[in-house]
Design a protein around this motif. Structure first.
Motif, PDB file in Angstrom:
ATOM      1  N   PHE A 489     -14.061  18.882 -45.222  1.00  0.00           N
ATOM      2  CA  PHE A 489     -12.614  19.064 -45.093  1.00  0.00           C
ATOM      3  C   PHE A 489     -12.192  20.412 -45.672  1.00  0.00           C
ATOM      4  CE2 PHE A 489     -13.378  14.527 -45.109  1.00  0.00           C
ATOM      5  CZ  PHE A 489     -12.610  14.092 -44.032  1.00  0.00           C
ATOM      6  N   VAL A 490     -11.099  20.943 -45.111  1.00  0.00           N
ATOM      7  CA  VAL A 490     -10.468  22.155 -45.625  1.00  0.00           C
ATOM      8  C   VAL A 490      -9.056  21.795 -46.048  1.00  0.00           C
ATOM      9  CG1 VAL A 490      -9.730  24.516 -45.102  1.00  0.00           C
ATOM     10  CG2 VAL A 490     -11.844  23.619 -44.099  1.00  0.00           C
ATOM     11  N   VAL A 491      -8.698  22.120 -47.278  1.00  0.00           N
ATOM     12  CA  VAL A 491      -7.347  21.830 -47.770  1.00  0.00           C
ATOM     13  C   VAL A 491      -6.519  23.114 -47.765  1.00  0.00           C
ATOM     14  CG1 VAL A 491      -8.067  19.850 -49.149  1.00  0.00           C
ATOM     15  CG2 VAL A 491      -7.995  22.114 -50.215  1.00  0.00           C
ATOM     16  N   SER A 492      -5.245  22.975 -47.392  1.00  0.00           N
ATOM     17  CA  SER A 492      -4.307  24.093 -47.384  1.00  0.00           C
ATOM     18  C   SER A 492      -3.369  24.052 -48.578  1.00  0.00           C
ATOM     19  CB  SER A 492      -3.481  24.082 -46.097  1.00  0.00           C
ATOM     20  OG  SER A 492      -4.302  24.204 -44.966  1.00  0.00           O
ATOM     21  N   HIS A 493      -3.421  22.965 -49.328  1.00  0.00           N
ATOM     22  CA  HIS A 493      -2.652  22.803 -50.562  1.00  0.00           C
ATOM     23  C   HIS A 493      -3.562  22.040 -51.511  1.00  0.00           C
ATOM     24  CE1 HIS A 493       0.589  21.665 -53.337  1.00  0.00           C
ATOM     25  NE2 HIS A 493       1.361  22.545 -52.721  1.00  0.00           N
ATOM     26  N   ILE A 494      -3.657  22.492 -52.744  1.00  0.00           N
ATOM     27  CA  ILE A 494      -4.645  21.911 -53.657  1.00  0.00           C
ATOM     28  C   ILE A 494      -4.419  20.418 -53.887  1.00  0.00           C
ATOM     29  CG2 ILE A 494      -3.395  22.465 -55.784  1.00  0.00           C
ATOM     30  CD1 ILE A 494      -7.201  22.827 -55.221  1.00  0.00           C
ATOM     31  N   SER A 495      -3.179  19.953 -53.762  1.00  0.00           N
ATOM     32  CA  SER A 495      -2.888  18.530 -53.961  1.00  0.00           C
ATOM     33  C   SER A 495      -3.515  17.661 -52.881  1.00  0.00           C
ATOM     34  CB  SER A 495      -1.374  18.298 -53.982  1.00  0.00           C
ATOM     35  OG  SER A 495      -0.800  18.571 -52.714  1.00  0.00           O
ATOM     36  N   GLN A 496      -3.891  18.252 -51.745  1.00  0.00           N
ATOM     37  CA  GLN A 496      -4.502  17.472 -50.663  1.00  0.00           C
ATOM     38  C   GLN A 496      -5.869  16.926 -51.049  1.00  0.00           C
ATOM     39  OE1 GLN A 496      -4.298  20.292 -47.429  1.00  0.00           O
ATOM     40  NE2 GLN A 496      -2.098  20.003 -47.124  1.00  0.00           N
ATOM     41  N   LEU A 497      -6.412  17.395 -52.163  1.00  0.00           N
ATOM     42  CA  LEU A 497      -7.651  16.806 -52.685  1.00  0.00           C
ATOM     43  C   LEU A 497      -7.493  15.308 -52.907  1.00  0.00           C
ATOM     44  CD1 LEU A 497      -8.683  19.493 -55.354  1.00  0.00           C
ATOM     45  CD2 LEU A 497      -9.711  19.123 -53.107  1.00  0.00           C
ATOM     46  N   ILE A 506     -15.539  20.008 -49.713  1.00  0.00           N
ATOM     47  CA  ILE A 506     -14.171  20.501 -49.546  1.00  0.00           C
ATOM     48  C   ILE A 506     -14.128  22.010 -49.748  1.00  0.00           C
ATOM     49  CG2 ILE A 506     -11.796  20.370 -50.395  1.00  0.00           C
ATOM     50  CD1 ILE A 506     -12.460  17.508 -51.352  1.00  0.00           C
ATOM     51  N   ILE A 507     -13.457  22.681 -48.828  1.00  0.00           N
ATOM     52  CA  ILE A 507     -13.173  24.111 -48.943  1.00  0.00           C
ATOM     53  C   ILE A 507     -11.663  24.280 -49.104  1.00  0.00           C
ATOM     54  CG2 ILE A 507     -13.163  26.330 -47.722  1.00  0.00           C
ATOM     55  CD1 ILE A 507     -15.771  25.530 -46.391  1.00  0.00           C
ATOM     56  N   ALA A 508     -11.238  25.086 -50.056  1.00  0.00           N
ATOM     57  CA  ALA A 508      -9.826  25.440 -50.191  1.00  0.00           C
ATOM     58  C   ALA A 508      -9.596  26.712 -49.383  1.00  0.00           C
ATOM     59  CB  ALA A 508      -9.466  25.663 -51.656  1.00  0.00           C
ATOM     60  N   ASN A 509      -8.670  26.664 -48.431  1.00  0.00           N
ATOM     61  CA  ASN A 509      -8.487  27.832 -47.574  1.00  0.00           C
ATOM     62  C   ASN A 509      -7.630  28.906 -48.250  1.00  0.00           C
ATOM     63  OD1 ASN A 509      -5.760  27.195 -47.135  1.00  0.00           O
ATOM     64  ND2 ASN A 509      -6.118  26.307 -45.119  1.00  0.00           N
ATOM     65  N   GLU A 510      -7.315  29.947 -47.496  1.00  0.00           N
ATOM     66  CA  GLU A 510      -6.665  31.125 -48.079  1.00  0.00           C
ATOM     67  C   GLU A 510      -5.238  30.879 -48.529  1.00  0.00           C
ATOM     68  OE1 GLU A 510      -6.882  31.763 -43.519  1.00  0.00           O
ATOM     69  OE2 GLU A 510      -7.957  30.671 -45.079  1.00  0.00           O
ATOM     70  N   ASN A 511      -4.672  29.693 -48.231  1.00  0.00           N
ATOM     71  CA  ASN A 511      -3.321  29.355 -48.689  1.00  0.00           C
ATOM     72  C   ASN A 511      -3.307  28.770 -50.096  1.00  0.00           C
ATOM     73  OD1 ASN A 511      -1.977  29.960 -46.067  1.00  0.00           O
ATOM     74  ND2 ASN A 511      -3.353  28.344 -45.374  1.00  0.00           N
ATOM     75  N   VAL A 512      -4.483  28.459 -50.627  1.00  0.00           N
ATOM     76  CA  VAL A 512      -4.604  28.097 -52.045  1.00  0.00           C
ATOM     77  C   VAL A 512      -4.999  29.390 -52.746  1.00  0.00           C
ATOM     78  CG1 VAL A 512      -5.712  26.566 -53.713  1.00  0.00           C
ATOM     79  CG2 VAL A 512      -5.342  25.783 -51.358  1.00  0.00           C
ATOM     80  N   TYR A 513      -4.008  30.104 -53.261  1.00  0.00           N
ATOM     81  CA  TYR A 513      -4.181  31.508 -53.619  1.00  0.00           C
ATOM     82  C   TYR A 513      -5.148  31.739 -54.770  1.00  0.00           C
ATOM     83  CZ  TYR A 513      -0.047  32.287 -50.686  1.00  0.00           C
ATOM     84  OH  TYR A 513       0.837  32.343 -49.645  1.00  0.00           O
TER      85      TYR A 513
END
Length: 658
Positions: A489-497, A506-513
């Motif tokens: 999975f790729v999360v766009s907000h860290i809370s989506q964990l 899990i990969i955090a994408n570029e929107n999790v700065y």
């Protein structure tokens, strides 16, 4: 029912005293660095000491805005800043950057932390994640509807704060890249140049497509109180003391005397802001866009000019002390004149221009009335505080550093259409991010042999905005994918964990700065396998990071605006051009409007430089590319050879992010 806190903006000494006199329960303000209103006057450390002393006399709480992203080379200064705030005893620190959170929680645990609206918390999952991390309050996104806010308040354990008055941004706060893209002055760095206030050309017509009216929620104040909102926040640290005072009086009246809403509205009629909207809290957002960018109360227009004398019509009697704002016809230019003397002649008001270049037929707005005065100075104390010892600072900086890892080149791709699946060679990539809409996910069959064959390389990417009622859809989607063996999975907000079960990659994408090593530490500590660097990062910041194992976005069309607000474009034509001749495209998916440049960002020619500096993971985003059999291969080949792709630009990578 507990009455919500009335939280007022303070950007200068006058507005501080205005907030005190107007009835604030709390104030928020920034110091000279690291706050999202970098163009406000803001305050010195010594002035903060004076403010805290005066505020405590009146039992008023003081919150400090530290709500920008922090570059890696700013971490030493940040440590000194947090050390100072820790000693003076502010009531809360409002933050955006998860690196700031990590440092504050680890090394300054007594600081009370609030999640800024720049953190883009917009559902109960986000709010409860913040609570779990020890954040005391979340400033919720401005784009929530009344039913959504009600559900979030009911399901959340953390204190909630909402904006009730003041300017609105077209894009979700924390997600706007337009100012950064157009000139390197990032909204996430507190330097927004307000591109949403400008005109755009669509269908050969100049239009205000993104210029929102001002937020006003006076009618809902008591409903907010009943649903348990803890703090009602007024925007306006760039505004005058008289604005702060009048708005404070109005909302103080609404909170203390619920049957006096009309009186409160009358006070707000002279807030000198823009036209008003209830935005998503109201019944219809179609009227939220304004054709006027001028703030103030409309009075009339300039009828005649002779020399430096102006004759103007006005719905209100012009008096000495008025500040008048003139909107020059056919331009974006404005002039402000303070009225010193006034005469009435033939039903018109005659004033002196003060040398300002006002034109006939200019619209006239009331921008201020000098009927109430506030002190304009604050004592800048010289109180001594303990400096963070050099050895302790170096120990913290050392603890944030990452380790070198493998150098094998890895390529990740992102697509947003199932049509791309027929064109991709998954044998030549480490991962494929599927950024599909809800409709596409509902048609997606994870049992297809091709998907099952490459399930170790396929990643399900969650969107940046998941409305409250859509949380269940994504929980069920995730459960379905896991059941079928897709556990990436790729999360766009860290809370989506918190939506994803254990034992998933899990990969955090570029929107999790990740602009600093502390943010990288935090994300890794949360169990994320990999993270991506932000799209608006520059080479200087990127190369300063010691965590070099992230994914560098090397080819993409950045979402300059990411908004819940629709825009009126006719004839199905989604192309538009801004006043800098940047050609743009509008996309509408999942109820979200995205504005992207037609020309992609590419740093393919810098691949060798990236490798020399320790980076070896690269992301190619084809989301806004026409589906093509050869495009993925062509882009990857150019990157492998470190060759330039044309047409393209390099965003902030070369020019820098201020």
């Amino acid at each position: 029912m507990q009455k919500p806190e009335l939280l007022l903006p303070v950007g200068n000494p006058e507005s501080f005293y205005a907030a005190l006199r107007g009835g604030a329960d709390a104030i928020f303000m920034g110091l000279k660095q690291f706050n999202a209103r970098g163009r406000a006057k803001n305050f010195t450390n010594g002035q903060l000491v004076t403010i805290l002393k005066e505020a405590r006399k009146k039992n008023i709480l003081v919150y400090i805005t530290l709500n920008t992203v922090i570059k890696n080379n700013e971490i030493p200064e940040l440590l000194d800043y947090l050390n100072f705030l820790n000693q003076v005893g502010v009531n809360g620190v409002i933050i955006q950057d998860w690196g700031v959170f990590y440092i504050a929680r680890t090394y300054f645990p007594n600081l009370v932390l609030h999640a800024s609206t720049q953190m883009a918390i917009h559902n109960s999952t986000g709010a409860n994640y913040a609570h779990k991390k020890g954040i005391e309050r979340v400033v919720l996104a401005r784009e929530l509807t009344l039913p959504e806010l009600t559900k979030i308040c009911k399901k959340s354990k953390v204190e909630t704060e909402i904006f009730i008055h003041g300017a609105l941004c077209y894009s979700f706060s924390g997600m706007c890249l337009y100012s950064s893209y157009a000139g390197g002055r990032g909204a996430n760095r507190g330097l927004c140049t307000q591109p949403c206030r400008r005109t755009y050309t669509a269908q050969n017509t100049h239009q205000y497509l993104f210029n929102l009216k001002d937020n006003q929620q006076i009618d809902l104040v008591n409903r907010f109180a009943k649903m348990g909102v803890n703090s009602l926040k007024v925007e306006g640290r760039m505004k005058s003391g008289e604005y702060t005072y009048r708005v404070a009086q109005a909302y103080r009246t609404a909170l203390d005397e619920p049957n006096q809403i009309e009186k409160a509205k009358e006070l707000l009629s002279l807030d000198f802001g823009r036209e008003k909207t209830a935005y998503f809290m109201g019944k219809d957002v179609n009227e939220a866009i304004s054709e006027k960018t001028v703030a103030g109360v409309f009075l009339g227009k300039v009828e005649q000019i002779k020399g430096q004398n102006i004759w103007l019509s006005s719905q209100m009697t012009i008096e000495p002390g008025f500040r008048l704002r003139f909107h020059i016809p056919g331009t974006e230019k404005q002039e402000t004149v303070k009225v010193r003397e006034v005469a009435e002649e033939n039903g018109l008001f005659k004033i002196h221009s003060g040398g300002k270049q006002v034109k006939p037929n200019s619209e006239v707005y009331l921008a201020g009335i000098s009927d109430v005065k506030f002190p304009s100075k604050l004592e800048d104390t010289t109180a001594q505080f303990k400096q963070l010892k050099y050895g302790n600072k170096q120990k913290i900086l050392s603890a944030l550093k990452g380790r070198e890892n493998g150098r094998k080149e890895e390529f990740y791709f992102r697509v947003n259409s199932m049509e791309w699946l027929k064109k991709m060679n998954l044998n030549e990539m480490e991962g494929l991010f599927l950024a599909f809409s809800k409709i596409t996910w509902s048609r997606f069959d994870p049992e297809v042999p091709f998907i099952q064959k490459f399930r170790e390389k396929i990643y399900i990417e969650l969107p940046k905005f998941i409305q409250q009622d859509a949380l269940q859809f994504y929980r069920e989607l995730i459960a379905k994918m896991v059941k079928c063996g897709l556990r990436n999975f790729v999360v766009s907000h860290i809370s989506q964990l918190d939506l994803i079960p254990p034992k998933c990659r899990i990969i955090a994408n570029e929107n999790v700065y990740v602009f600093n090593d502390a943010a990288a530490c935090f994300i890794k500590n949360e169990g994320v396998s990999l993270f991506s660097y932000p799209q608006e990062i520059d080479f200087e910041t990127l190369f300063s990071l010691s965590h070099k194992d992230g994914i560098v976005p090397v080819y993409f069309h950045p979402e300059l605006f990411h908004s819940r607000m629709p825009i009126a474009m006719k004839d199905g034509n989604d192309e538009l051009v801004d006043d800098m001749n940047i050609k743009l495209q509008r996309f509408r998916r999942n109820g979200i409007t995205s504005i992207v440049p037609q020309v992609p960002v590419s740093i393919s020619q810098s691949k060798n430089k990236l490798k020399q500096n320790g980076f070896h993971r690269f992301l190619i985003d084809l989301s806004y590319e026409p589906v093509s059999k050869h495009r993925a291969k062509t882009v990857k080949s150019r990157i492998l050879r470190s060759e330039q792709i044309q047409p393209s630009n390099t965003f902030n990578f070369n020019k820098g992010l201020k």
